[in-house]
Design an enzyme around this catalytic site. Structure first.
Site, PDB file in Angstrom:
ATOM      1  N   ALA A  81      59.443  74.278  48.989  1.00 25.91           N
ATOM      2  CA  ALA A  81      58.563  74.536  50.139  1.00 25.91           C
ATOM      3  C   ALA A  81      57.112  74.398  49.726  1.00 25.91           C
ATOM      4  CB  ALA A  81      58.839  75.928  50.677  1.00 25.91           C
ATOM      5  N   ASN A  82      56.215  74.732  50.610  1.00 25.26           N
ATOM      6  CA  ASN A  82      54.786  74.753  50.269  1.00 25.26           C
ATOM      7  C   ASN A  82      54.131  75.965  50.926  1.00 25.26           C
ATOM      8  OD1 ASN A  82      53.656  73.924  52.970  1.00 25.26           O
ATOM      9  ND2 ASN A  82      55.018  72.194  52.547  1.00 25.26           N
ATOM     10  N   ARG A  83      52.858  76.124  50.690  1.00 27.82           N
ATOM     11  CA  ARG A  83      52.186  77.366  51.096  1.00 27.82           C
ATOM     12  C   ARG A  83      51.643  77.368  52.517  1.00 27.82           C
ATOM     13  NH1 ARG A  83      51.705  80.460  46.693  1.00 27.82           N
ATOM     14  NH2 ARG A  83      51.590  79.419  44.663  1.00 27.82           N
ATOM     15  N   SER A  84      51.923  76.354  53.286  1.00 34.46           N
ATOM     16  CA  SER A  84      51.343  76.325  54.629  1.00 34.46           C
ATOM     17  C   SER A  84      51.963  77.404  55.521  1.00 34.46           C
ATOM     18  CB  SER A  84      51.576  74.949  55.258  1.00 34.46           C
ATOM     19  OG  SER A  84      51.087  74.965  56.575  1.00 34.46           O
TER      20      SER A  84
ATOM     21  N   ALA B  98      52.254  70.573  56.729  1.00 31.27           N
ATOM     22  CA  ALA B  98      52.318  70.134  55.336  1.00 31.27           C
ATOM     23  C   ALA B  98      53.753  69.674  55.079  1.00 31.27           C
ATOM     24  CB  ALA B  98      51.943  71.283  54.410  1.00 31.27           C
TER      25      ALA B  98
END
Ligand code: CTP
Length: 442
Positions: free
Chosen positions: A234-237, A301
């Protein structure tokens, strides 16, 4: 010095509003407080009088300045907390107390900070009232998620007083009201000297109607790519910027669809929402929705790579000291959108860059803008924890040649307004009656 009407609704969050009064006074503004009768149960008139709020009356016939006088003198009207009942009265155009009568008589921008129990916030009647108010250009700020009165928690918490003060002061700046702080903020010295947008972020009044009749698709959040049934990449968005863009587009009169990739926040009232998880799902949903859209904003993102063959069972550690995952590229959604877009459709890409300096981030953003060819590319520097999950953002908005159209530092909503403003300036003119012919449903 600007003149602000501060309306106080009858909810428990009223106890936090003296902090807002103090902050606005400290910034040099004249504040008239209009509490509703119910709010005096939570914070009595003595408190407002002691703090020097100027017109502390609730009824239309009480002593003190009348609603017309208050309405004429106001540069801005702020209501916190905005209760479900108060918003219903405002949406219906009622004028049965001093606050609602003042709002009805006033043409200054109106900012509402709702607070109520989650069930009341989600009630169809409240959501319809919020949508009505927004369609008239009222800035209704989404309540926060968290602990409510009693043991409950969920969406319904009033935006914190510091944030309310910041938003109000930013709003005065944007309006060019007397005593605003001047520049909306700078994001440092970039290659071209990156200045703040200053007073250029014309909000609510200018934006209201700027996207009237347009269909806007906004992707928000961050994708999750499954590794096995319990793990993902995943990512931090958080989706905050995308949700703020949806709010700004709604306030500007657009019909809005939010395609939300793992977003915990609520979509704004009046927007449609579709939830997706992976880049592949986002790709499918976005291309499908883009067919009927005037504007597509790719704020999500998106993972660039996804596990080549996610395991159907949980991958055991199995005594191993390392593990190699093979990743394959995801579809380029922005690229596909641009390749297939209908004439006149505007597409916005994002570029989150990590320096090492802001000038490097801007230079990479410019190269990306030119290489991808989106109508606008919103570049931000996300090094050192900036941007992701934060209430603020600082961006450069570039055109397809990489030229800077605007720079904005402020709340994500202010950034969203700057994006909407840049978009509305680029929308192809529309002939009368064309909007009906183009009615493609999202
Ligand atoms: N994007 C997309 N599809 C992908 C990856 C990204 O549509 N598979 C979109 C993002 O939503 C964003 C824009 O493309 O609007 C730029 O994303 P970014 O990851 O910065 O672009 P990349 O081309 O992947 O650049 P980099 O090589 O720096 O990762």
């Amino acid at each position: 010095m600007a003149r602000i009407v501060l309306g106080v609704g009858g909810g428990i969050a009223a106890y936090k509003v003296p902090g807002v009064l103090r902050a606005l006074q400290s910034a040099g503004h004249q504040v008239s407080v209009i509490p509703t009768q119910a709010s005096l149960e939570f914070v009595g008139a003595a408190v407002w009088n002691a703090l020097g709020g100027e017109a502390v009356a609730s009824g239309v016939f009480d002593a003190g300045p009348g609603h017309i006088e208050l309405a004429r003198g106001a540069d801005l009207v702020v209501i916190a907390p905005a209760t479900a009942n108060l918003m219903a009265r405002l949406a219906a155009g009622m004028a049965d107390d001093l606050l609602s009568a003042t709002v009805l008589a006033c043409s200054a921008p109106l900012l509402l900070f709702p607070a109520m129990h989650t069930q009341m916030w989600r009630a169809p009647a409240t959501q319809a009232n919020v949508a009505t108010l927004r369609s008239r250009g009222v800035q209704v700020h989404e309540p926060g998620v968290g602990r409510l009165a009693g043991r409950d928690s969920g969406p319904g918490r009033m935006v914190e007083p510091d944030e309310i003060s910041r938003i109000v002061l930013g709003e005065l700046d944007a309006l060019g009201a007397p005593g605003g702080r001047g520049e909306a903020g700078s994001i440092g010295e970039g290659a071209e000297g990156v200045g703040g947008l200053g007073r250029g972020v014309a909000y609510s009044q200018t934006a209201a109607g700027a996207l009237g009749g347009r269909r806007v698709v906004v992707t928000a959040g961050g994708t999750r790519e499954p590794i096995d049934p319990v793990r993902y990449l995943a990512n931090r968005s958080s989706g905050r910027q995308g949700i703020a863009i949806a709010q700004a587009a709604l306030a500007a009169g657009a019909e809005v669809l939010v395609i939300a990739a793992n977003v915990e926040l609520e979509a704004p009232a009046g927007a449609e929402r579709v939830d997706v998880e992976t880049a592949a799902e986002l790709h499918k949903a976005t291309l499908q929705a883009a067919g009927g859209a005037d504007i597509v904003v790719m704020a999500a993102a998106v993972a660039d790579f996804t596990p080549a063959s996610p395991s159907e069972a949980k991958i055991p550690r199995g005594g191993r000291e390392d593990l190699t995952l093979r990743l394959v590229a995801t579809p380029d959604i922005l690229g596909d959108l641009l390749a297939r877009r209908a004439e006149g459709q505007l597409v916005v890409g994002f570029a989150a860059e990590t320096g090492p300096t802001e000038a490097d981030s801007l230079a990479r953003g410019k190269a990306k803008a030119r290489a991808k060819g989106a109508d606008l590319t919103v570049v931000n520097d996300v090094s050192a924890g900036r941007g992701f999950g934060q209430p603020d953002n600082a961006v450069w908005i570039l055109d397809r040649d990489g030229q800077q159209v605007a720079a904005c530092a402020g709340s994500k909503r202010q950034v969203a307004d700057a994006i909407v403003q840049a978009l509305s300036a680029r929308l192809p003119a529309r002939e009368r009656g064309e909007s009906e012919q183009q009615n493609l449903h999202l």
